[in-house]
Design a protein around this motif. Structure first.
Motif, PDB file in Angstrom:
ATOM      1  N   PHE A 118       6.938  -2.138   7.421  1.00  0.00           N
ATOM      2  CA  PHE A 118       6.253  -2.399   6.167  1.00  0.00           C
ATOM      3  C   PHE A 118       4.749  -2.278   6.398  1.00  0.00           C
ATOM      4  N   ASN A 119       4.193  -1.161   6.011  1.00  0.00           N
ATOM      5  CA  ASN A 119       2.797  -0.865   6.285  1.00  0.00           C
ATOM      6  C   ASN A 119       1.924  -1.150   5.069  1.00  0.00           C
ATOM      7  N   ALA A 120       0.627  -0.903   5.210  1.00  0.00           N
ATOM      8  CA  ALA A 120      -0.309  -1.233   4.141  1.00  0.00           C
ATOM      9  C   ALA A 120      -0.038  -0.432   2.876  1.00  0.00           C
ATOM     10  N   GLU A 143      -7.543  -3.359  -9.243  1.00  0.00           N
ATOM     11  CA  GLU A 143      -6.643  -3.956 -10.229  1.00  0.00           C
ATOM     12  C   GLU A 143      -5.474  -4.703  -9.573  1.00  0.00           C
ATOM     13  N   ARG A 144      -5.475  -4.824  -8.255  1.00  0.00           N
ATOM     14  CA  ARG A 144      -4.333  -5.414  -7.549  1.00  0.00           C
ATOM     15  C   ARG A 144      -4.443  -6.924  -7.365  1.00  0.00           C
ATOM     16  N   GLU A 145      -5.625  -7.477  -7.486  1.00  0.00           N
ATOM     17  CA  GLU A 145      -5.860  -8.862  -7.096  1.00  0.00           C
ATOM     18  C   GLU A 145      -4.902  -9.840  -7.761  1.00  0.00           C
ATOM     19  N   ASP A 146      -4.602  -9.627  -9.040  1.00  0.00           N
ATOM     20  CA  ASP A 146      -3.751 -10.561  -9.774  1.00  0.00           C
ATOM     21  C   ASP A 146      -2.279 -10.129  -9.806  1.00  0.00           C
ATOM     22  N   THR A 147      -1.927  -9.114  -9.031  1.00  0.00           N
ATOM     23  CA  THR A 147      -0.541  -8.669  -8.970  1.00  0.00           C
ATOM     24  C   THR A 147       0.156  -9.319  -7.773  1.00  0.00           C
ATOM     25  N   PRO A 148       1.485  -9.408  -7.787  1.00  0.00           N
ATOM     26  CA  PRO A 148       2.195  -9.948  -6.614  1.00  0.00           C
ATOM     27  C   PRO A 148       1.856  -9.194  -5.326  1.00  0.00           C
ATOM     28  N   GLN A 151      -1.596 -10.526  -4.322  1.00  0.00           N
ATOM     29  CA  GLN A 151      -1.590 -11.952  -3.999  1.00  0.00           C
ATOM     30  C   GLN A 151      -0.828 -12.263  -2.721  1.00  0.00           C
ATOM     31  N   TYR A 152       0.229 -11.533  -2.475  1.00  0.00           N
ATOM     32  CA  TYR A 152       1.091 -11.880  -1.353  1.00  0.00           C
ATOM     33  C   TYR A 152       1.171 -10.783  -0.283  1.00  0.00           C
ATOM     34  N   TYR A 153       1.525  -9.573  -0.679  1.00  0.00           N
ATOM     35  CA  TYR A 153       1.733  -8.523   0.316  1.00  0.00           C
ATOM     36  C   TYR A 153       0.450  -8.223   1.089  1.00  0.00           C
ATOM     37  N   GLU A 154      -0.679  -8.172   0.389  1.00  0.00           N
ATOM     38  CA  GLU A 154      -1.947  -7.850   1.051  1.00  0.00           C
ATOM     39  C   GLU A 154      -2.627  -9.075   1.654  1.00  0.00           C
ATOM     40  N   ASP A 159       3.777 -12.816   5.547  1.00  0.00           N
ATOM     41  CA  ASP A 159       4.280 -11.799   6.463  1.00  0.00           C
ATOM     42  C   ASP A 159       5.571 -11.196   5.931  1.00  0.00           C
ATOM     43  N   ALA A 160       5.620  -9.858   5.833  1.00  0.00           N
ATOM     44  CA  ALA A 160       6.831  -9.168   5.377  1.00  0.00           C
ATOM     45  C   ALA A 160       7.921  -9.332   6.429  1.00  0.00           C
ATOM     46  N   SER A 161       9.066  -9.898   6.032  1.00  0.00           N
ATOM     47  CA  SER A 161      10.139 -10.167   6.992  1.00  0.00           C
ATOM     48  C   SER A 161      11.377  -9.310   6.748  1.00  0.00           C
TER      49      SER A 161
END
Length: 424
Positions: A118-120, A143-148, A151-154, A159-161
């Protein structure tokens, strides 16, 4: 990472190359085959249902590996998905609720860090035809700041598990539903804290590079461990083939039965021998206190000995499969790198030339560094993985950087060496 850690699921639309879409559909079909075969075996309404994952894997794993072209990890995921569903069914039966044998037909494949990265901005997904690289379809950065995703992936806190791959048939679009965990969760009201580090120290992980060989040592690590003898394994195989050939010339029924007997005995012996070598490698990984074990890409390994012994190809593949299987319940992970020029590159200065290697001896034509050629290759394998992290590829465990384990310390991608006595 604790199983009780908070989780978030982030759906990500994928841009899959047209020529690789069929590979993902094939993966789904074979994954569901594993799940349904397991469900059929485990669901015994008139007798009793099997809810043990280990018992299911012990019984079905080898057959499903033969019946599909999936990697070991995906076969295990298919088995475990079915056992989880059967377990849920058993709970319903205990409550007096009506239920039936689980059947899987919806489009989904379960991945984790052993079968996907799971990369950037993209993911790589294991399929029967090698890994598929799929770019993420994302909104503009601002425009990503308020998206899931933002908020989480970036976020460095998550951590992506694992992930579930799904397919929208109406849109003809693949989606990856990535599950993320937060390691800094609260236990009994107390937040788990990372150990305090100096301001100039980055959180990092350490990996063990492993070079697999057809001759000499079966596996050589970046810490200088020489594990098993490929020559001995090949010798035992030759002995078996010679005896089988003589018996075939006899042509009697007794000889035929003996061939079957010695063939079975050799298969058991060779598998047991590989199990022991796997244990040796895992012990070396634990002794070196590493986070991951890095191999060359298995597709390359098969190509490298495509004209050689089918037995050698089997031994290579089985060795790695056993490693992946045995580390699944531990904190260790297994990953792979492109092997191009790892045998010709100097692990000391980086100079790459075909004249650097002469069979098992490595002598750099530029800086003069000399070493066992397989040991030099193992260091290059680990260093290449560290380079991926250094260039921004999303790492295991959310590392900021990575380093490779050596005989007496560690080395990061910038060439900074830390002796063993300073690592504690």
């Amino acid at each position: 990472m604790d199983d009780d850690a908070p989780r978030r699921t982030v759906p990500i639309k994928l841009d899959v190359p047209e020529q690789r879409r069929g590979d993902l559909h094939q993966t789904k079909a074979q994954f569901l085959h594993c799940a349904n075969r397991t469900s059929e075996w485990a669901w015994r309404y008139d007798d009793y249902c099997i809810t043990s994952k280990s018992k299911a894997e012990d019984t079905l794993y080898d057959d499903l590996r033969e019946e599909t072209d999936l990697t070991a990890n995906l076969v295990q995921k298919g088995i475990r998905r079915a056992i989880q569903a059967v377990t849920g069914g058993v709970e319903k039966l205990k409550k007096g609720e009506k239920t039936s044998q689980p059947h899987f037909d919806s489009w989904s494949v379960v991945y984790d860090k052993r079968s996907a990265t799971f990369n950037a901005d993209h993911a790589t997904l294991s399929t029967p035809n090698g890994r598929v690289t799929a770019e993420y379809v994302l909104p503009p950065v601002d425009e990503r700041e308020d998206t899931p995703f933002g908020q989480y992936y970036e976020s460095d806190d998550w951590d992506a598990s694992s992930a579930t791959l799904q397919y929208d048939e109406q849109e003809g679009t693949f989606f990856l539903h990535v599950t993320l965990k937060n390691p800094d969760y609260e236990v009994d009201g107390t937040e788990r804290q990372e150990a305090e580090l100096p301001d100039d120290h980055e959180k990092n992980g350490t990996v063990l590079g492993v070079d697999l060989n057809v001759t000499g040592a079966l596996a050589v690590t970046s810490t200088g461990a020489f594990i098993g003898s490929a020559d001995y394994l090949n010798h035992k195989r030759d002995q078996y083939e010679q005896r089988r050939g003589k018996l075939q010339q006899t042509g009697t029924r007794s000889a035929h039965l003996t061939i079957k007997s010695i063939g079975s005995a050799f298969s058991e012996w060779s598998l047991d021998w590989l199990h022991n070598r796997v244990n040796d490698l895992i012990a070396e990984a634990h002794n070196a206190d590493v986070d991951g074990i890095i191999f060359e890409n298995l597709d390359y390994i098969r190509e490298n000995i495509a004209n050689g012994s089918k037995f050698q190809q089997w031994a290579y593949t089985k060795f790695v499969e056993l490693i992946q299987y045995k580390v699944e319940s531990t904190a260790l992970f297994v990953d792979f790198v492109n092997p191009a020029y790892t045998s010709q590159r100097c692990s000391h200065c980086g100079f790459t030339h075909e004249d650097n290697r002469d069979d098992k001896q490595f002598a750099c034509q530029d800086c003069g560094y000399e070493a066992n050629a397989d040991y030099n290759a193992a260091k290059n394998i680990a260093n290449r993985y560290c380079g991926y992290i250094h260039r921004g590829q999303k790492s295991r465990g959310g590392w900021a950087t990575s380093q490779l384990a050596l005989k007496s310390g560690t080395l990061n991608v910038n060439g900074d060496y830390t002796p063993t006595e300073l690592l504690g």
